[in-house]
Scaffold this motif. Sequence first.
Motif, mmCIF file in Angstrom:
data_model
loop_
_atom_site.group_PDB
_atom_site.id
_atom_site.type_symbol
_atom_site.label_atom_id
_atom_site.label_comp_id
_atom_site.label_asym_id
_atom_site.label_seq_id
_atom_site.Cartn_x
_atom_site.Cartn_y
_atom_site.Cartn_z
ATOM 1 N N ALA A 118 -9.928 25.268 80.659
ATOM 2 C CA ALA A 118 -8.475 24.816 79.863
ATOM 3 C C ALA A 118 -7.718 25.961 79.649
ATOM 4 O O ALA A 118 -6.583 26.027 79.878
ATOM 5 N N GLN A 119 -8.339 27.137 79.138
ATOM 6 C CA GLN A 119 -7.486 28.473 78.676
ATOM 7 C C GLN A 119 -6.932 29.210 80.040
ATOM 8 O O GLN A 119 -5.604 29.337 80.182
ATOM 9 N N LEU A 154 -9.043 38.967 86.692
ATOM 10 C CA LEU A 154 -8.605 39.858 85.437
ATOM 11 C C LEU A 154 -7.591 39.060 84.776
ATOM 12 O O LEU A 154 -6.966 38.073 85.471
ATOM 13 N N THR A 155 -7.690 39.143 83.507
ATOM 14 C CA THR A 155 -6.644 38.314 82.798
ATOM 15 C C THR A 155 -5.915 39.310 81.746
ATOM 16 O O THR A 155 -6.392 40.439 81.374
ATOM 17 N N LEU A 162 -2.071 29.855 83.685
ATOM 18 C CA LEU A 162 -1.363 29.903 84.822
ATOM 19 C C LEU A 162 0.141 29.598 85.164
ATOM 20 O O LEU A 162 0.996 30.109 85.703
ATOM 21 N N SER A 163 0.439 28.843 83.770
ATOM 22 C CA SER A 163 1.936 28.317 83.786
ATOM 23 C C SER A 163 2.830 28.954 82.654
ATOM 24 O O SER A 163 3.654 28.589 82.334
ATOM 25 N N ASP A 164 1.925 30.154 82.144
ATOM 26 C CA ASP A 164 2.603 30.897 80.965
ATOM 27 C C ASP A 164 3.266 32.126 81.550
ATOM 28 O O ASP A 164 2.325 32.941 81.873
ATOM 29 N N PRO A 223 -16.750 30.566 78.137
ATOM 30 C CA PRO A 223 -16.152 30.427 79.473
ATOM 31 C C PRO A 223 -16.503 29.041 79.862
ATOM 32 O O PRO A 223 -15.632 28.371 80.574
ATOM 33 N N THR A 224 -17.552 28.526 79.889
ATOM 34 C CA THR A 224 -17.978 26.997 80.619
ATOM 35 C C THR A 224 -17.543 25.825 79.491
ATOM 36 O O THR A 224 -16.986 25.023 80.070
#
Length: 158
Positions: free
Chosen positions: A49-50, A75-76, A55-57, A43-44
């Motif tokens: 970046a992921q 949540l992802t 957010l734009s996908d 995560p760090t």
Amino acid sequence: MSETVVVVRPATVADLEGVVACSSALFAEDAGARDLTVNVNWPTERGLAQFRDALSDPHRLVMVAADDGEIIGHLTGRLSGPTPMRPVVVATLGSIYVRPAHRGQKTGAALVEEFRAWARHHGAEYAGVTAYASNEAAVRFYERNGFAIRSVVLETAL
């Protein structure tokens, strides 16, 4: 004294620091305790970046739970399919985390319900999630939220 209300909503760029913090806590608490092959620093090292890319996908989702502006959970999710082998759209819940002080207040259930609504809106016919078998609390949470065990993955170290 007024009671704050947890708001569940799509993440924004301004939320990403909180999402990375929640993801780091999830990795430390779950994968870090259950899977020696997982890079708990992911995560760090790569999360920002992921999550920003997600957010734009339109096929990916990043949601947050915020309490008075503080990110207390995330949540992802992502969409896949259809494919010739499985000719349906499937939504996969990638990760979910709610800070311990906020658990037991239906925040996780609210995140899952928003995920399900997003998945249905995007034409998904099924949703899935993977949990460590040893994380019995997570398995119970997912079952309470409508998921059922459908397959089992067995692994061995080589």
